[in-house]
Structures are given as C-alpha cells and as structure tokens.
Write an enzyme that holds these catalytic residues in place. Sequence first.
Site, mmCIF file in Angstrom:
data_model
loop_
_atom_site.group_PDB
_atom_site.id
_atom_site.type_symbol
_atom_site.label_atom_id
_atom_site.label_comp_id
_atom_site.label_asym_id
_atom_site.label_seq_id
_atom_site.Cartn_x
_atom_site.Cartn_y
_atom_site.Cartn_z
ATOM 1 N N GLU A 139 -7.410 0.495 -4.688
ATOM 2 C CA GLU A 139 -8.081 0.622 -3.407
ATOM 3 C C GLU A 139 -9.505 1.095 -3.660
ATOM 4 O OE1 GLU A 139 -7.444 3.127 0.714
ATOM 5 O OE2 GLU A 139 -6.073 3.419 -0.924
ATOM 6 N N HIS A 192 1.562 5.183 -2.209
ATOM 7 C CA HIS A 192 1.125 6.197 -3.178
ATOM 8 C C HIS A 192 2.372 6.922 -3.660
ATOM 9 C CE1 HIS A 192 -3.201 5.902 -1.974
ATOM 10 N NE2 HIS A 192 -2.662 5.589 -0.795
ATOM 11 N N PHE A 193 2.927 6.489 -4.788
ATOM 12 C CA PHE A 193 4.122 7.134 -5.323
ATOM 13 C C PHE A 193 3.768 8.336 -6.203
ATOM 14 C CE2 PHE A 193 7.505 3.551 -4.838
ATOM 15 C CZ PHE A 193 7.495 3.774 -3.475
ATOM 16 N N ARG A 194 2.492 8.662 -6.303
ATOM 17 C CA ARG A 194 1.973 9.958 -6.759
ATOM 18 C C ARG A 194 2.031 10.230 -8.256
ATOM 19 N NH1 ARG A 194 -1.373 10.823 -2.766
ATOM 20 N NH2 ARG A 194 -0.433 11.476 -0.788
ATOM 21 N N HIS A 199 -10.731 0.277 1.226
ATOM 22 C CA HIS A 199 -10.642 1.322 2.247
ATOM 23 C C HIS A 199 -12.019 1.400 2.887
ATOM 24 C CE1 HIS A 199 -9.396 5.690 3.396
ATOM 25 N NE2 HIS A 199 -10.429 5.316 4.129
ATOM 26 N N ASN A 207 -5.303 6.205 -6.925
ATOM 27 C CA ASN A 207 -5.833 7.571 -6.912
ATOM 28 C C ASN A 207 -4.763 8.604 -7.278
ATOM 29 O OD1 ASN A 207 -4.722 6.806 -4.432
ATOM 30 N ND2 ASN A 207 -5.872 8.329 -3.294
ATOM 31 N N HIS A 209 -5.303 -0.587 5.714
ATOM 32 C CA HIS A 209 -5.014 0.302 6.857
ATOM 33 C C HIS A 209 -6.088 0.275 7.953
ATOM 34 C CE1 HIS A 209 -7.584 2.758 4.382
ATOM 35 N NE2 HIS A 209 -6.629 3.219 3.604
ATOM 36 N N ASP A 216 0.680 2.643 3.690
ATOM 37 C CA ASP A 216 -0.143 3.723 3.139
ATOM 38 C C ASP A 216 0.724 4.974 2.969
ATOM 39 O OD1 ASP A 216 -2.261 5.143 2.142
ATOM 40 O OD2 ASP A 216 -3.287 5.421 4.059
ATOM 41 N N HIS A 253 0.839 -1.203 0.000
ATOM 42 C CA HIS A 253 0.000 0.000 0.000
ATOM 43 C C HIS A 253 0.871 1.249 0.000
ATOM 44 C CE1 HIS A 253 -4.136 1.669 1.290
ATOM 45 N NE2 HIS A 253 -3.410 2.657 0.776
#
Length: 444
Positions: free
Chosen positions: A138, A56-58, A172, A88, A241, A309, A54
């Site tokens: 997610e 988020h490398f953006r 989530h 996302n 999470h 996360d 989990h």
Amino acid sequence: MLFREATLADGRVRDVRVDGEEIAAVGADLDAAAGDDVVDCAGKHLLPGAVDVHVHFRQPGYGHKEDWGTGSRSAAAGGVTTVVDQPNTSPPTVDGAAFDEKESYADASLVDYGINGGVTADWDPSSLFARPLFALGEVFLADSTGDMGIDADLFADAVARAADADVPVTVHAEDADLFDDSVKPGGSSGGDGGDNGDGNDGGRTDADAWSAYRTAEAEAAAVKRAVQVGADADVALHIAHTSTPEGVDAAAAGGATCEVTPHHLFLSRDDLPALGTFGRMNPPLRSEERREAVLERLRDGTVDVVATDHAPHTREEKDAGIWEAPSGVPGVETMLPLLLSAVRDGDLTLERVRDVTAANPAAIFGLPRKGRVAAGRDADLVVVDLDAAREIRGDDLHSKCGWTPFEGFDGVFPELTVVRGHVAYDARGDDETFGDAVGENVRR
C-alpha cells in the site's frame, strides 16, 4: 467432495464436484465418486471464497495484535479464502529480505495469500520486484502521518517502476496537506477547532475529532492526483479503502479501480459517540449522508471491490485518547457475513456480493483460478444459509484482538469454508473445527 443441490449466487441450483484442489464439474445430478464427502446444500447457497485484498496480519513485528494463524482462522470463519497482506509491518516489506521474512510467517496460514510490497524513502525496487509480489502497495500518497508515507516525487517514481515491472499499484489516497490541523490540540485557529470547553484551546478530544481532522476533501484530492500519475505511467491503479462518494467517483473517472470497506459501508460519524476511539481508522468514518452515497455506489456497480483493511489492535491500545489511540479495526471475519445480512434484508443482491468479494478482486489482481464457482477453478468454496443470521459478538470471533466495531449487528456466517479442496472451517456440527495450514502464496 460433492456439493449436492447448491444454490449458486445467480439462483441456479447445481451440484459441484471437487477433485483434489480444483472444481472438476458444475452441473445437475452429478454422480459422487467413491469415497466422496457429500455435502447436502439443499436450501443453501454455495459461493466462491472471498478474496480480501487488504489485510494487516501484523507479522513480523506486531504479533501481539494478530498473527498469521489467528488472522487466517478469522478469515476462514468469515468465508475469506485468499488475503493480501499489506507492507507496514516491522520491518516494512520494502525489500527482498523483508518479503522473505514475512513469507516465513505466512506458513501458518489456513488460507491462500499474497504479499504486497511497499515504498519508503529507502526502498529497494530491484530486490523487491525480484520477489513474487502480489502488488506494489500500500502506497500512502502524500500522507506524512503513516509509517509508509512518501512524497509526490517518490510516488511518481514508484508508479513508473511498477509500470515497468507490470504490477498493479494499491494507493492509500489521503492528502495530508488538506488535513484540518485546527482540530488538533495545539493546532492553528480556524476550521473546526476552537476551545472545546475543557481548557484545550485550539483542539478537540471528542470521538468525532479524528473524522473532522482527516477531511473528506483530503481523500478526493489525493485520488485525483493518484489517478493522473497512474494514467501518465499507464499502470493499473487501485485505490484502497475509498470512504467518500467523491473518492469513488474520482477513481472511476480516472480509470482506476477502487475498494470500500465494511466499516465505511455500515458505520458513520453518527456511530462514533458509542464507538469512541474503537472507531478511529484511516480514512476515518464519514457523515451518514456520505455513507449512504458510498453504499449506493456499491449497489450501482461503481465500486469494484469490498475489502476489509483488517487492522486489529488490542483493547488496551485502543482504549486511549483520540489522538493517542492507533488507527484501525478488525474486519476479515465479518465482511462477508455483513454483506450477506444486507442481501437477506434486500439491500444488496447476492450476485453483487459475489462480484465485489470474489470475482472482481480476482480479475483485477490477476488470479485466474480464484473468484468463480466453475470447472477448472480452485475449489475455494463457502456454504451459507441466508436464513441463519446471528448477532455478531467480539467474543465469538477468532481474531487475536477479541473485539469488533460491529458488536450487535446481524451477520450470516459460513457453515463450511473450503480452500483448494481442503476444509478450512467447519461449523456444521455442535463444535466448530479448523483445518490445517495449507495456505499458499498465490504468486508462486
């Protein structure tokens, strides 16, 4: 490459020989091959690389917060050799074109990776499932505040399609209908709201307001609903999470797997006065009593996975009001060091850390070559010295955001991280060095 006299997580002292990209042998007194790089591990531990399911490398869309280069360097420096990126981004990973775009950015990764596909009202399941998805998720269950938020009917449809495609679903689970709107400025009366003394009638602006708003009950109720939908569809359901003991127990009772994060294990609402908006995340921090109860469920085996996360934002973005600041904290580099520090302090066993960071996530998400120090597995290996703890400082970390909610905590950081036989991170000398971008999509 030969790792000499390494102590494994179960206490055995073994040599480990790497041939190319895989572990060739694990045994005593193994001979080094000509030209082998011999790594002296006497008195040190050799662990399987962590699988962080989990992050988020953006990229695409938010590369000013993090990118695949900085994110994967941070992962490697923290002993993480495989990551799973969440959908996302911008555009969100909800169809094949968006998947392909994200994978092009992942070419810069030093570590192996999976890419999660997501669900929105206009998602394209036929296009999405045609790609080598790591998992469907997610999926935000009934969370109208998230970019990927969907309603219950769409969630059920997505789960059914995932069952047909034989991919797991990562959820989530927070039920927005159970958020306490009275806490928000301009919200309804009752609950935890009321005049906070600064003229903001019906709302709060203190650092704890976000935790009061996104209630623990909202998580437990959503987990129960999600596992029922998953059971009806006969799909592998994974709860992301999980922040409350009630949520962990509901997942276990419903036959789902669950993960917890380091921030929900080691931080609580008691830390919010010091953290301020830098402690805002989804789900939010919980009470100290709930934190301790979640940690106990990690110890006793109820929790299946620890994942970060990892959700970096810039300092400028986080330095805002509690209702304006974005949710999320970095964590991919500090997960394993924090857990190893807990081992050093006697709060966790090393075998338990190995299982929740490597063996279990590899098994749950179908990665038979990951998660174990064993012949035939990928040579994803981490050398650590449990006697070499140091203070965690944001300035020393490698995420682009440059800060951490764990400032001042102790961590046991890797000396060496190897991804499929390639040195990804080396801190054995005076200067740390990073390897090349050799990361591959684990579904290919």
